[in-house]
Design a protein around this motif. Structure first.
Motif, mmCIF file in Angstrom:
data_model
loop_
_atom_site.group_PDB
_atom_site.id
_atom_site.type_symbol
_atom_site.label_atom_id
_atom_site.label_comp_id
_atom_site.label_asym_id
_atom_site.label_seq_id
_atom_site.Cartn_x
_atom_site.Cartn_y
_atom_site.Cartn_z
ATOM 1 N N GLY A 23 1.277 -1.143 -0.160
ATOM 2 C CA GLY A 23 0.062 -0.164 0.075
ATOM 3 C C GLY A 23 1.115 1.271 0.510
ATOM 4 O O GLY A 23 2.228 1.258 0.707
ATOM 5 N N ASP A 24 -0.012 2.682 -0.437
ATOM 6 C CA ASP A 24 1.130 3.350 -1.129
ATOM 7 C C ASP A 24 0.943 3.871 0.500
ATOM 8 O O ASP A 24 0.320 3.805 1.694
ATOM 9 N N ARG A 25 1.837 5.470 0.795
ATOM 10 C CA ARG A 25 2.287 6.008 2.049
ATOM 11 C C ARG A 25 1.930 7.199 1.974
ATOM 12 O O ARG A 25 2.504 8.151 0.676
ATOM 13 N N GLY A 26 2.056 8.924 3.029
ATOM 14 C CA GLY A 26 2.196 9.936 2.660
ATOM 15 C C GLY A 26 1.224 10.813 3.488
ATOM 16 O O GLY A 26 1.455 10.271 4.646
ATOM 17 N N VAL A 27 0.722 11.124 2.740
ATOM 18 C CA VAL A 27 0.094 12.176 4.403
ATOM 19 C C VAL A 27 -1.012 12.524 3.827
ATOM 20 O O VAL A 27 -1.690 13.236 2.644
ATOM 21 N N LEU A 28 -2.162 12.842 4.222
ATOM 22 C CA LEU A 28 -3.096 13.708 4.719
ATOM 23 C C LEU A 28 -3.994 14.672 5.176
ATOM 24 O O LEU A 28 -3.141 14.961 6.708
ATOM 25 N N ARG A 29 -3.769 16.149 4.925
ATOM 26 C CA ARG A 29 -3.513 17.339 5.621
ATOM 27 C C ARG A 29 -4.572 18.302 5.258
ATOM 28 O O ARG A 29 -5.241 18.365 4.401
ATOM 29 N N LYS A 30 -5.078 19.281 6.118
ATOM 30 C CA LYS A 30 -5.879 20.768 6.332
ATOM 31 C C LYS A 30 -5.277 21.693 7.205
ATOM 32 O O LYS A 30 -4.676 21.819 8.101
ATOM 33 N N GLN A 31 -5.988 22.662 6.898
ATOM 34 C CA GLN A 31 -5.122 23.809 7.864
ATOM 35 C C GLN A 31 -5.094 23.261 9.238
ATOM 36 O O GLN A 31 -6.129 23.337 9.708
ATOM 37 N N GLY A 32 -4.801 23.209 10.180
ATOM 38 C CA GLY A 32 -3.812 23.081 11.548
ATOM 39 C C GLY A 32 -4.135 21.349 11.492
ATOM 40 O O GLY A 32 -4.430 21.036 12.308
ATOM 41 N N GLY A 33 -4.171 20.543 10.469
ATOM 42 C CA GLY A 33 -4.134 19.203 10.864
ATOM 43 C C GLY A 33 -3.506 18.456 9.993
ATOM 44 O O GLY A 33 -3.430 18.775 9.347
ATOM 45 N N ILE A 59 -8.061 15.814 13.408
ATOM 46 C CA ILE A 59 -8.573 15.394 12.037
ATOM 47 C C ILE A 59 -10.715 15.263 13.009
ATOM 48 O O ILE A 59 -10.242 14.120 13.329
ATOM 49 N N ALA A 60 -10.956 15.321 12.192
ATOM 50 C CA ALA A 60 -12.787 15.130 12.663
ATOM 51 C C ALA A 60 -13.025 14.643 11.057
ATOM 52 O O ALA A 60 -13.542 15.077 10.198
ATOM 53 N N VAL A 61 -14.770 14.231 11.429
ATOM 54 C CA VAL A 61 -15.242 13.361 10.383
ATOM 55 C C VAL A 61 -16.311 14.361 9.407
ATOM 56 O O VAL A 61 -16.094 15.493 10.328
ATOM 57 N N GLY A 62 -16.268 14.755 7.734
ATOM 58 C CA GLY A 62 -16.561 15.529 7.461
ATOM 59 C C GLY A 62 -15.672 16.314 7.068
ATOM 60 O O GLY A 62 -16.030 17.507 5.744
ATOM 61 N N ASP A 63 -14.093 16.494 7.690
ATOM 62 C CA ASP A 63 -13.353 16.995 7.124
ATOM 63 C C ASP A 63 -13.226 17.518 5.834
ATOM 64 O O ASP A 63 -12.987 16.010 5.377
ATOM 65 N N GLN A 64 -12.480 18.355 5.174
ATOM 66 C CA GLN A 64 -12.163 18.038 3.359
ATOM 67 C C GLN A 64 -10.237 18.000 4.054
ATOM 68 O O GLN A 64 -10.056 18.547 4.317
#
Length: 394
Positions: A23-33, A59-64
């Motif tokens: 499986g791939d590795r990487g990053v999931l991000r948003k402002q502040g997370g 990070i919370a449910v519903g975040d983009q």
């Protein structure tokens, strides 16, 4: 922050472990997370699990989230996966169409491919397979994918891979006319993107199943560089150029062979001289000369030769000789043939061997043993005369 967890996205560019590809590795991000993805796996019918740890914020449910795959790792994995397909096709061309995939592992560092075959591959076969794959890489064949009904794909000659389950619609991966297989993994755009293919190991893993491990791209180049370095170092040790290495090694082996012969001759002379000196130390028990001593610096062959010489010299005899090398003891016992009705060499050698942590055996007139308690050897050898006397009923 630092919490481990799993994130599921509505849509994801991450490839989940499947068909032998990690499986791939990487990053999931948003402002502040920021969530660091350490692995990606499938669950159930359609869920893709991004497994990792939260390294910043929350990070919370519903975040983009912005999803960023580790592109260098993905590219290295794609090179290895595409090379696996080329190698599978090359194996069938070189070894025969009985070759079928029995398992695989594709990660950024290497590829591992298990396949059906009835014997180890020769060096010539491995080189032909490697050359055939590299030829397709140099030809820079287009890598194309098509989705079609599974029956149509099979009729077109596409190969199904071991362990995979296919639905009504399948993904067909083609590399020119050289390789056509069903595959859902990630691949290069053209075979030239693989760069270089290098086989590093071949072995058996089960009855009728062989395994090849190989490298591509930068990994293959690094491997070749290391081999070049070792060749240069070896040539330097042999005081010649790399182009002379084969001849220098042959000369070294020939010289070593001659020295070994000279050493064996010297050992034989040593055995002969020691045999003459040792004969005088034998004690007579009921008409049989008995000798139990240690020979310094001897090996098993010298012990055998010396026992034979002593038997010839002493006439009616029971002889046991020992040699110590570190914490290992070698024993050889001999009994002249006429006396084997009353004494057996195997019993004699085991009488000593059991006292030094070992056992042995052989013919009635010649037997060998070993042990690993050299500190008990003097006492064991000293007991031989009394043991022979008791065996002869004295």
């Amino acid at each position: 922050m630092g919490d481990q967890g799993i994130v599921i996205l509505e849509h994801t560019p991450f490839y989940a472990e499947s068909g032998g590809q990690v499986g791939d590795r990487g990053v999931l991000r948003k402002q502040g997370g920021v969530f660091r993805v350490l692995d990606t796996r499938k669950q159930g019918e359609g869920a893709i699990l991004h497994i990792g740890e939260l390294t910043q914020g929350a990070i919370a449910v519903g975040d983009q989230l912005e999803a960023l795959v580790d592109s260098d790792r993905r590219d290295a994995t794609r090179r290895n996966h595409s090379a696996t397909h080329l190698m599978h096709a090359a194996l069938r061309r070189v070894l025969g169409e009985h070759v079928q995939q029995k398992g695989s592992l594709v990660d950024p560092d290497r590829l591992r491919f298990d396949f059906s075959h009835f014997q180890p591959l020769s060096e010539q076969e491995l080189r032909r397979i490697e050359a055939l794959v590299n030829e397709q890489i140099r030809d820079n064949l287009p890598v194309e994918t098509r989705v079609m009904p599974v029956d149509q794909a099979m009729a077109a000659g596409a190969m199904a891979l071991f362990g995979e389950k296919y639905g009504d619609q399948v993904r067909v991966l083609s590399m020119g006319d050289f390789s056509v297989e069903l595959c859902g993994g990630t691949h290069v755009g053209r075979t030239g993107d693989i760069g270089l293919f290098k086989i590093i190991a071949e072995a058996g893993v089960a009855s009728g199943v062989r395994r090849i491990e190989a490298l591509t791209g930068e990994g293959a180049l690094a491997y070749v560089d290391e081999l070049e370095k070792q060749l240069t170092e070896a040539a330097g040790l042999l005081k010649g150029g790399r182009d002379e290495l084969g001849a220098r090694v042959s000369q070294l082996f020939e010289r070593n062979r001659k020295l070994e012969k000279e050493l064996e001759t010297l050992k034989a002379k040593l055995a002969s001289s020691q045999g003459s000196d040792l004969a005088a130390q034998a004690e007579e028990v009921d008409g049989i000369k008995v000798l139990a001593v240690t020979l310094e610096g001897a090996d098993a062959r010298v012990l055998r030769d010396t026992v034979d010489q002593l038997k010839n010299k002493l006439g009616a005899a029971a002889v046991i000789l020992a040699a110590v090398n570190g914490d290992k003891v070698s024993l050889v016992a001999g009994v002249t043939k006429a006396e084997t009705a009353r004494l057996k060499a195997g019993e004699l050698v085991n009488h000593v061997a059991t006292q030094i942590g070992g056992r042995g055996g052989g013919r009635p007139d010649m037997a060998q043993a070993g042990g690993n308690q050299p500190e008990n050897l003097p006492t064991a050898l000293a007991s031989v005369v009394d043991w022979v006397r008791s065996r002869l009923g004295g």
